[in-house]
Design a protein around this motif. Structure first.
Motif, PDB file in Angstrom:
ATOM      1  N   ASP A   1       0.824  -1.216   0.000  1.00 31.11           N
ATOM      2  CA  ASP A   1       0.000   0.000   0.000  1.00 31.11           C
ATOM      3  C   ASP A   1       0.855   1.262   0.000  1.00 31.11           C
ATOM      4  OD1 ASP A   1      -0.945   0.222   3.523  1.00 31.11           O
ATOM      5  OD2 ASP A   1       0.732  -0.821   2.598  1.00 31.11           O
TER       6      ASP A   1
ATOM      7  N   ASN B   1      -3.376  -2.931  -2.847  1.00 34.91           N
ATOM      8  CA  ASN B   1      -4.064  -3.711  -1.818  1.00 34.91           C
ATOM      9  C   ASN B   1      -4.345  -5.120  -2.330  1.00 34.91           C
ATOM     10  OD1 ASN B   1      -6.677  -3.824  -3.194  1.00 34.91           O
ATOM     11  ND2 ASN B   1      -6.916  -1.679  -2.643  1.00 34.91           N
TER      12      ASN B   1
ATOM     13  N   THR C   1       0.182  -6.241   5.660  1.00 38.07           N
ATOM     14  CA  THR C   1      -0.805  -5.307   6.192  1.00 38.07           C
ATOM     15  C   THR C   1      -1.206  -4.275   5.143  1.00 38.07           C
ATOM     16  OG1 THR C   1       0.564  -5.486   8.167  1.00 38.07           O
ATOM     17  CG2 THR C   1      -1.332  -4.026   8.296  1.00 38.07           C
ATOM     18  N   MET C   2      -2.447  -4.411   4.638  1.00 40.50           N
ATOM     19  CA  MET C   2      -2.935  -3.480   3.612  1.00 40.50           C
ATOM     20  C   MET C   2      -4.418  -3.258   3.805  1.00 40.50           C
ATOM     21  SD  MET C   2      -1.117  -4.857   0.124  1.00 40.50           S
ATOM     22  CE  MET C   2      -1.716  -6.531   0.359  1.00 40.50           C
TER      23      MET C   2
ATOM     24  N   ASP D   1      -6.123  -7.856   3.166  1.00 39.87           N
ATOM     25  CA  ASP D   1      -4.717  -7.967   3.544  1.00 39.87           C
ATOM     26  C   ASP D   1      -4.003  -9.037   2.727  1.00 39.87           C
ATOM     27  OD1 ASP D   1      -5.081 -10.509   4.740  1.00 39.87           O
ATOM     28  OD2 ASP D   1      -5.404  -9.644   6.719  1.00 39.87           O
TER      29      ASP D   1
ATOM     30  N   SER E   1       6.951  -8.235   5.534  1.00 43.00           N
ATOM     31  CA  SER E   1       6.351  -7.856   6.802  1.00 43.00           C
ATOM     32  C   SER E   1       7.281  -6.945   7.563  1.00 43.00           C
ATOM     33  CB  SER E   1       6.076  -9.101   7.639  1.00 43.00           C
ATOM     34  OG  SER E   1       7.278  -9.590   8.176  1.00 43.00           O
TER      35      SER E   1
ATOM     36  N   SER F   1       0.736 -16.590   6.829  1.00 38.01           N
ATOM     37  CA  SER F   1       0.855 -16.426   5.377  1.00 38.01           C
ATOM     38  C   SER F   1       1.589 -17.607   4.742  1.00 38.01           C
ATOM     39  CB  SER F   1       1.507 -15.093   5.010  1.00 38.01           C
ATOM     40  OG  SER F   1       2.792 -15.004   5.556  1.00 38.01           O
TER      41      SER F   1
END
Length: 121
Positions: A11, A36, A57-58, A62, A83, A94
């Motif tokens: 992002d 995103n 993190t978006m 996500d 990350s 993930s």
């Protein structure tokens, strides 16, 4: 080296720029960027990249949800997660969701390249 098309998802535009810079200097083609997870899934479908480098993190969707979606679309999809420090639990999630590897911000060029090489070889 045929497998060189990479989609970058983050992002933060400057993060995408940093990764793109490292990759293009080393002979990879950045075929697309997304800000995103939703856009990442769209672009993945459209561009069929050899590798996706994805932030965790978006907004909107996500990275973990996006990895799951991408793996549903293509079980052989290769994804590396990015990350920040201290996101160990998310990194583990993930990887369980199908990511191949992860790189930690702030990026070190050699670590990025090592992960990319490993993922697409």
């Amino acid at each position: 080296m045929a497998d060189k098309n990479i989609l970058i998802v983050d992002d933060a535009a400057f993060m995408r720029m940093m990764i793109k810079d490292i990759l293009t200097k080393n002979g990879y083609d950045v075929v697309g960027e997304a800000e995103n997870g939703l856009k990442a899934v769209e672009k993945f479908t459209e561009l069929k990249p050899d590798l996706v480098i994805m932030d965790i993190t978006m907004p909107e969707m996500d990275g973990i949800q996006a990895v799951k979606k991408i793996k549903e679309l293509d079980g052989n999809a290769k994804v590396i997660m990015c990350s920040a420090m201290g996101q160990q639990a998310m990194v583990i999630e993930s990887i369980q969701s199908g990511a191949k590897d992860f790189i930690v911000k702030p990026f070190q060029a050699d670590r990025v390249l090592e992960a990319v090489k490993k993922a697409i070889s």
